[in-house]
Structures are given as structure tokens and as C-alpha cells.
Design a protein around this motif. Structure first.
Motif, PDB file in Angstrom:
ATOM      1  N   ARG A   9      36.952  63.556  28.164  1.00  0.00           N
ATOM      2  CA  ARG A   9      37.453  64.313  29.309  1.00  0.00           C
ATOM      3  C   ARG A   9      36.712  63.925  30.584  1.00  0.00           C
ATOM      4  O   ARG A   9      37.277  63.957  31.679  1.00  0.00           O
ATOM      5  N   TYR A  33      52.592  56.395  29.181  1.00  0.00           N
ATOM      6  CA  TYR A  33      52.341  56.003  30.567  1.00  0.00           C
ATOM      7  C   TYR A  33      50.877  56.270  30.909  1.00  0.00           C
ATOM      8  O   TYR A  33      50.291  57.251  30.447  1.00  0.00           O
ATOM      9  N   TYR A  35      48.501  56.845  34.402  1.00  0.00           N
ATOM     10  CA  TYR A  35      48.497  57.084  35.836  1.00  0.00           C
ATOM     11  C   TYR A  35      47.046  57.234  36.289  1.00  0.00           C
ATOM     12  O   TYR A  35      46.170  57.630  35.514  1.00  0.00           O
ATOM     13  N   GLN A  37      44.883  59.291  39.351  1.00  0.00           N
ATOM     14  CA  GLN A  37      45.009  60.322  40.383  1.00  0.00           C
ATOM     15  C   GLN A  37      43.687  60.495  41.094  1.00  0.00           C
ATOM     16  O   GLN A  37      42.670  60.796  40.468  1.00  0.00           O
ATOM     17  N   GLY A  40      43.300  65.022  45.862  1.00  0.00           N
ATOM     18  CA  GLY A  40      44.222  65.339  46.935  1.00  0.00           C
ATOM     19  C   GLY A  40      45.456  64.471  46.983  1.00  0.00           C
ATOM     20  O   GLY A  40      46.222  64.525  47.948  1.00  0.00           O
ATOM     21  N   GLN A  41      45.670  63.692  45.940  1.00  0.00           N
ATOM     22  CA  GLN A  41      46.833  62.811  45.899  1.00  0.00           C
ATOM     23  C   GLN A  41      47.639  63.031  44.627  1.00  0.00           C
ATOM     24  O   GLN A  41      47.134  63.568  43.640  1.00  0.00           O
ATOM     25  N   GLY A  42      48.877  62.592  44.667  1.00  0.00           N
ATOM     26  CA  GLY A  42      49.674  62.604  43.455  1.00  0.00           C
ATOM     27  C   GLY A  42      49.286  61.452  42.558  1.00  0.00           C
ATOM     28  O   GLY A  42      48.641  60.495  42.995  1.00  0.00           O
ATOM     29  N   PRO A  43      49.664  61.519  41.300  1.00  0.00           N
ATOM     30  CA  PRO A  43      49.372  60.424  40.384  1.00  0.00           C
ATOM     31  C   PRO A  43      50.029  59.121  40.826  1.00  0.00           C
ATOM     32  O   PRO A  43      51.122  59.131  41.378  1.00  0.00           O
ATOM     33  N   PHE A  45      51.289  55.445  39.350  1.00  0.00           N
ATOM     34  CA  PHE A  45      51.651  54.750  38.121  1.00  0.00           C
ATOM     35  C   PHE A  45      50.781  53.511  37.930  1.00  0.00           C
ATOM     36  O   PHE A  45      50.573  52.730  38.858  1.00  0.00           O
ATOM     37  N   MET A  89      40.764  60.420  38.390  1.00  0.00           N
ATOM     38  CA  MET A  89      41.241  61.018  37.143  1.00  0.00           C
ATOM     39  C   MET A  89      42.270  60.057  36.559  1.00  0.00           C
ATOM     40  O   MET A  89      43.197  59.641  37.265  1.00  0.00           O
ATOM     41  N   LEU A  91      45.192  59.736  33.986  1.00  0.00           N
ATOM     42  CA  LEU A  91      46.127  60.580  33.245  1.00  0.00           C
ATOM     43  C   LEU A  91      46.994  59.750  32.322  1.00  0.00           C
ATOM     44  O   LEU A  91      47.436  58.661  32.683  1.00  0.00           O
ATOM     45  N   GLN A 106      58.240  63.635  31.003  1.00  0.00           N
ATOM     46  CA  GLN A 106      56.921  63.125  30.691  1.00  0.00           C
ATOM     47  C   GLN A 106      55.959  64.291  30.523  1.00  0.00           C
ATOM     48  O   GLN A 106      55.837  65.141  31.392  1.00  0.00           O
ATOM     49  N   PHE A 108      52.102  65.407  30.129  1.00  0.00           N
ATOM     50  CA  PHE A 108      50.818  64.860  30.533  1.00  0.00           C
ATOM     51  C   PHE A 108      49.671  65.423  29.702  1.00  0.00           C
ATOM     52  O   PHE A 108      49.686  66.595  29.296  1.00  0.00           O
ATOM     53  N   GLY A 109      48.675  64.585  29.481  1.00  0.00           N
ATOM     54  CA  GLY A 109      47.422  65.026  28.913  1.00  0.00           C
ATOM     55  C   GLY A 109      46.526  65.622  29.988  1.00  0.00           C
ATOM     56  O   GLY A 109      46.882  65.613  31.171  1.00  0.00           O
ATOM     57  N   PRO A 110      45.339  66.109  29.610  1.00  0.00           N
ATOM     58  CA  PRO A 110      44.440  66.754  30.571  1.00  0.00           C
ATOM     59  C   PRO A 110      43.692  65.769  31.463  1.00  0.00           C
ATOM     60  O   PRO A 110      43.091  66.167  32.457  1.00  0.00           O
TER      61      PRO A 110
END
Lengths: 117, 114
Positions: A9, A33, A35, A37, A40-43, A45, A89, A91, A106, A108-110
Motif C-alpha cells: 500500500r 489497467y 494508472y 495519480q 490533486g489530479q485525476g488518474p 493511463f 499513487m 492505481l 473498471q 479500482f484497487g486502493p
């Protein structure tokens, strides 16, 4: 728990070291998939597997990044010679896929939070 | 042409109020628009999604409004509750792409004040 799991983690490493992350998707899902991150941003790809085949790699994935999905089950993401800019991070997500589906949700994991010192 | 622009960056709403988050896209080839909810330390979770052949989709307190001509879609959270406090991401996808690559907005941090 039958969701997507990721390990570890949290990972703290020194610049220049190699790190490897693992993702275990939902068991019947054939798509996986990765990703990235940042705060303050989106994931963003990174890459995508259909079963064991890696079908797409983002330009974000430099030569230092490699991902595998042997036997079409779990996947690993390795970063070699880590840099401070790799801190983020990471993902993993999986989806069922299958012909004729109009949507491909989709799950997502933690995530694995990587800190490069 | 691949961007999804999301606003506002942050939002504070009183308990019981309506939370509204907006997104705009450029690529008219997108044909699937999901919203994800993310709590701190967790991965994003799908909240609700819409396809461009409908103008609105409602699930419980969550509604997506979709304006195809304006290339905009929004999330409305009715009767907002403190448990809704999270970061919300809109996304877009071209289902015909072989990689199912989601294009994400930058996120909206929502705080519901009790």
C-alpha cells in the motif's frame, strides 16, 4: 474480499532504487489497467492488458517502467532507477470485458503510494 | 482533443443542499461518461455513468445531466450529506477504442458542511 487488491500500500525508496508493485484483479476479469495519480489530479493511463497481452502503453511509460501479467492473472509494475518525479499513487483497475458489452466498468484497487526520496 | 475539463476545483455545500460539478469535453467521439468518487486513501469507485443517447440519468440522490450539443455534462448530488465529502472525477471514454482508456478530469474536492 473479492475486490482488486494491491501490494504494498505504501513504498518509500531512495532515488535510483528499483521498485515492484503487484496487483491482483477480480478473479474473472480479463482486462487489467495501470494508472498513475499525482496529488490533486485525476488518474493518468499507463498501460492495459487483455489477459496476458499488453495491448497499450502510454507515452508516460518511459523505458524505466515495465509491466507484466503472466498467465493473465496478477500483474506487476516495475520502476527501475526511480526518480523523485515518480512519486505518485499507482492505481490498478480491472474489468470484465467480453464481446458485445457496451460499457466496461473498471474496478479500482486502493493503490500503492510511492515516495521517492 | 483528448481533454476533459472539470470545474470547480473545490466545492463547499451545506448539508441538505445540492452539489453541482461540471465537465466539458472536446472529442465528439467519446461515447461513455462515468463519474467516479474517491475517498482519501482509496481508489476511485464508479458512481454513475451515462451514454450520449440520453440527456439525464438518475440513481438515488445522484443525477447526471448531459448536453451533447454543448459537449458538457454535470453531476448533481441532491440532499448532500457529510458522507458525500470526497473527490469526484468525471471521465470520458471512446468505447470503440481497443484499450478502453479513460480520460479523466482533474477532480473536484467536495466538502459537505454539517
Amino acid at each position: 474480499d473479492t475486490g482488486v487488491s494491491q501490494d504494498p500500500r505504501h513504498k518509500i525508496t531512495k532515488r535510483g532504487q528499483n521498485v515492484t508493485f503487484r496487483c491482483d484483479p477480480i478473479s474473472e476479469h480479463n482486462r487489467l489497467y495501470w494508472y498513475r495519480q499525482t496529488l490533486g489530479q485525476g488518474p493518468e493511463f499507463l498501460t492495459y492488458f487483455q489477459n496476458e497481452a499488453q495491448l497499450e502503453k502510454s507515452r508516460l511509460l518511459s523505458d524505466r517502467f515495465s509491466a507484466e501479467r503472466p498467465k493473465g492473472s496478477f500483474s506487476t509494475l516495475e520502476i527501475q532507477r526511480t526518480e523523485q518525479g515518480d512519486s505518485a499513487m499507482y492505481l490498478c483497475a480491472s474489468s470484465l470485458g467480453g464481446g458485445g458489452r457496451l460499457k466496461d466498468e473498471q474496478f479500482f484497487g486502493p493503490g500503492t503510494r510511492l515516495t521517492v526520496l | 482533443q483528448q481533454q476533459v475539463k472539470q470545474s470547480p476545483q473545490s466545492l463547499i455545500v451545506q448539508k441538505g443542499g445540492i452539489s453541482i460539478i461540471n465537465c466539458a469535453y472536446e472529442n465528439t467521439a467519446f461515447d461513455y461518461f462515468p463519474w467516479y468518487q474517491q475517498f482519501p486513501g482509496k481508489g476511485p469507485a464508479l458512481l454513475i455513468a451515462i451514454r450520449p443517447d440520453v440527456s439525464e440519468k438518475k440513481e438515488g440522490r445522484f443525477t447526471i445531466s448531459f448536453n451533447k450539443s454543448a459537449k458538457q455534462f454535470s453531476l448533481h448530488i441532491m440532499d448532500s450529506q457529510p458522507g458525500d465529502s470526497a473527490t469526484y472525477f468525471c471521465a470520458a471514454l471512446r468505447l470503440r477504442d481497443s484499450n478502453y482508456q479513460l480520460i479523466w478530469g482533474a477532480g473536484t474536492k467536495l466538502i459537505i458542511k454539517p
